[in-house]
Design an enzyme around this catalytic site. Structure first.
Site, mmCIF file in Angstrom:
data_model
loop_
_atom_site.group_PDB
_atom_site.id
_atom_site.type_symbol
_atom_site.label_atom_id
_atom_site.label_comp_id
_atom_site.label_asym_id
_atom_site.label_seq_id
_atom_site.Cartn_x
_atom_site.Cartn_y
_atom_site.Cartn_z
ATOM 1 N N ASP A 21 6.495 -12.461 0.404
ATOM 2 C CA ASP A 21 6.644 -13.350 -0.748
ATOM 3 C C ASP A 21 8.096 -13.846 -0.738
ATOM 4 O O ASP A 21 8.830 -13.666 0.254
ATOM 5 C CB ASP A 21 6.215 -12.665 -2.058
ATOM 6 C CG ASP A 21 7.160 -11.564 -2.510
ATOM 7 O OD1 ASP A 21 8.180 -11.317 -1.830
ATOM 8 O OD2 ASP A 21 6.888 -10.952 -3.564
ATOM 9 N N HIS A 22 8.523 -14.460 -1.838
ATOM 10 C CA HIS A 22 9.865 -15.052 -1.890
ATOM 11 C C HIS A 22 10.980 -14.028 -1.675
ATOM 12 O O HIS A 22 12.042 -14.361 -1.188
ATOM 13 C CB HIS A 22 10.057 -15.769 -3.235
ATOM 14 C CG HIS A 22 9.740 -14.907 -4.425
ATOM 15 N ND1 HIS A 22 8.438 -14.548 -4.735
ATOM 16 C CD2 HIS A 22 10.526 -14.325 -5.356
ATOM 17 C CE1 HIS A 22 8.438 -13.791 -5.825
ATOM 18 N NE2 HIS A 22 9.696 -13.631 -6.209
ATOM 19 N N CYS B 201 7.616 -7.521 0.606
ATOM 20 C CA CYS B 201 7.791 -8.048 -0.745
ATOM 21 C C CYS B 201 8.875 -7.202 -1.393
ATOM 22 O O CYS B 201 9.511 -6.393 -0.701
ATOM 23 C CB CYS B 201 6.479 -8.091 -1.537
ATOM 24 S SG CYS B 201 5.776 -6.507 -1.980
ATOM 25 N N GLY B 202 9.112 -7.376 -2.674
ATOM 26 C CA GLY B 202 10.251 -6.699 -3.289
ATOM 27 C C GLY B 202 10.198 -5.191 -3.119
ATOM 28 O O GLY B 202 11.105 -4.576 -2.554
ATOM 29 N N THR B 203 9.129 -4.582 -3.601
ATOM 30 C CA THR B 203 8.969 -3.128 -3.472
ATOM 31 C C THR B 203 8.088 -2.741 -2.295
ATOM 32 O O THR B 203 8.011 -1.565 -1.949
ATOM 33 C CB THR B 203 8.299 -2.545 -4.735
ATOM 34 O OG1 THR B 203 6.966 -3.077 -4.820
ATOM 35 C CG2 THR B 203 9.082 -2.861 -5.996
ATOM 36 N N GLY B 204 7.369 -3.696 -1.760
ATOM 37 C CA GLY B 204 6.382 -3.413 -0.719
ATOM 38 C C GLY B 204 5.021 -3.055 -1.295
ATOM 39 O O GLY B 204 4.006 -3.138 -0.607
ATOM 40 N N GLY C 254 3.109 -4.457 -3.755
ATOM 41 C CA GLY C 254 2.152 -5.543 -3.957
ATOM 42 C C GLY C 254 1.467 -5.905 -2.649
ATOM 43 O O GLY C 254 0.232 -6.017 -2.585
ATOM 44 N N MET C 255 2.247 -6.077 -1.608
ATOM 45 C CA MET C 255 1.682 -6.406 -0.295
ATOM 46 C C MET C 255 0.737 -5.300 0.174
ATOM 47 O O MET C 255 -0.374 -5.575 0.642
ATOM 48 C CB MET C 255 2.805 -6.603 0.736
ATOM 49 C CG MET C 255 3.469 -7.954 0.662
ATOM 50 S SD MET C 255 2.330 -9.253 1.243
ATOM 51 C CE MET C 255 3.415 -10.679 1.132
ATOM 52 N N HIS D 30 0.847 9.084 12.348
ATOM 53 C CA HIS D 30 -0.155 9.798 11.546
ATOM 54 C C HIS D 30 -1.203 8.879 10.922
ATOM 55 O O HIS D 30 -2.347 9.278 10.775
ATOM 56 C CB HIS D 30 0.526 10.578 10.407
ATOM 57 C CG HIS D 30 1.277 11.785 10.882
ATOM 58 N ND1 HIS D 30 1.811 12.712 10.022
ATOM 59 C CD2 HIS D 30 1.586 12.210 12.141
ATOM 60 C CE1 HIS D 30 2.420 13.668 10.724
ATOM 61 N NE2 HIS D 30 2.305 13.378 12.009
ATOM 62 N N ARG E 47 -6.431 15.228 14.562
ATOM 63 C CA ARG E 47 -6.712 15.477 13.133
ATOM 64 C C ARG E 47 -6.385 14.244 12.286
ATOM 65 O O ARG E 47 -6.997 14.040 11.232
ATOM 66 C CB ARG E 47 -5.934 16.692 12.638
ATOM 67 C CG ARG E 47 -4.424 16.520 12.570
ATOM 68 C CD ARG E 47 -3.719 17.822 12.176
ATOM 69 N NE ARG E 47 -2.296 17.646 11.944
ATOM 70 C CZ ARG E 47 -1.371 17.544 12.895
ATOM 71 N NH1 ARG E 47 -1.731 17.590 14.183
ATOM 72 N NH2 ARG E 47 -0.090 17.400 12.593
ATOM 73 N N HIS E 48 -5.485 13.424 12.772
ATOM 74 C CA HIS E 48 -5.126 12.219 12.003
ATOM 75 C C HIS E 48 -6.248 11.188 12.055
ATOM 76 O O HIS E 48 -6.489 10.473 11.082
ATOM 77 C CB HIS E 48 -3.807 11.639 12.517
ATOM 78 C CG HIS E 48 -2.676 12.608 12.394
ATOM 79 N ND1 HIS E 48 -2.195 13.031 11.181
ATOM 80 C CD2 HIS E 48 -1.961 13.275 13.340
ATOM 81 C CE1 HIS E 48 -1.228 13.904 11.373
ATOM 82 N NE2 HIS E 48 -1.062 14.075 12.674
HETATM 83 C C1 RB5 Z 1 8.438 -10.101 -7.199
HETATM 84 O O1 RB5 Z 1 9.261 -10.153 -8.299
HETATM 85 C C2 RB5 Z 1 7.912 -8.694 -7.001
HETATM 86 O O2 RB5 Z 1 7.081 -8.333 -8.057
HETATM 87 C C3 RB5 Z 1 7.181 -8.574 -5.689
HETATM 88 O O3 RB5 Z 1 8.024 -8.952 -4.656
HETATM 89 C C4 RB5 Z 1 6.702 -7.188 -5.306
HETATM 90 O O4 RB5 Z 1 7.720 -6.239 -5.450
HETATM 91 C C5 RB5 Z 1 5.469 -6.740 -5.938
HETATM 92 O O5 RB5 Z 1 4.950 -5.674 -5.643
#
Ligand code: RB5
Length: 143
Positions: free
Chosen positions: A8-9, A65-68, A70-71, A98, A132-133
């Protein structure tokens, strides 16, 4: 390898640098976007890449993505996808060894680019351990 990549952005800058890195290493790269820093919705980029992996059009994928999270959430809705979130090299190794992750997901807002590229390198060279994995992976998708 033919590698898909999407973000994402929040991950655009790392994505474009990673594309250059992967091309330089001799991989083919398919860019699923976004290519803009305008705020956007990560599923719009996750789903096309996941479908391409499931169809065999690309061998594996990288997502940012920001936290990973969402993706990873969007990608893991696809039965043929094992998207694993990693934030350091050890986790990037284990997510292949694993979990046999066919998509490496990284939190662009919480890792340096240097760490991101080291994770990609580690994930690409690591082999799935099987055994096992594999048994555990076989239990992930419910019939
Ligand atoms: C964008 O602000 C943020 O929500 C997105 O990048 C991601 O972290 C969502 O999981």
């Amino acid at each position: 390898m033919r590698i898909g990549i999407c973000s994402d952005h929040t991950g655009v800058e790392y994505k474009s640098k990673l594309i250059a890195y992967l091309l330089n290493k001799g991989h083919e790269v398919v860019n699923f976007g976004t290519d803009s820093t305008q705020s956007c919705d990560y599923p719009d980029y996750a789903h096309p890449m996941a479908s391409a992996i499931e169809a065999g059009d690309v061998d594996a994928g990288i997502a940012l993505c920001g936290t990973g999270n969402g993706m990873a959430l969007a990608l893991n809705h696809h039965k043929g996808i094992r998207a694993g979130l990693a934030w350091n090299q050890e986790v990037a190794r284990l997510v292949k060894e694993h979990n046999n992750a066919n998509v490496l997901v990284m939190p662009a807002r919480f890792v340096s680019y240097r760490m991101a590229v080291m994770m990609v390198r580690t994930w690409l060279v690591t082999e799935f351990a099987g055994g096992r994995h594999q048994r555990r992976i076989d239990k992930i998708v419910q019939p």
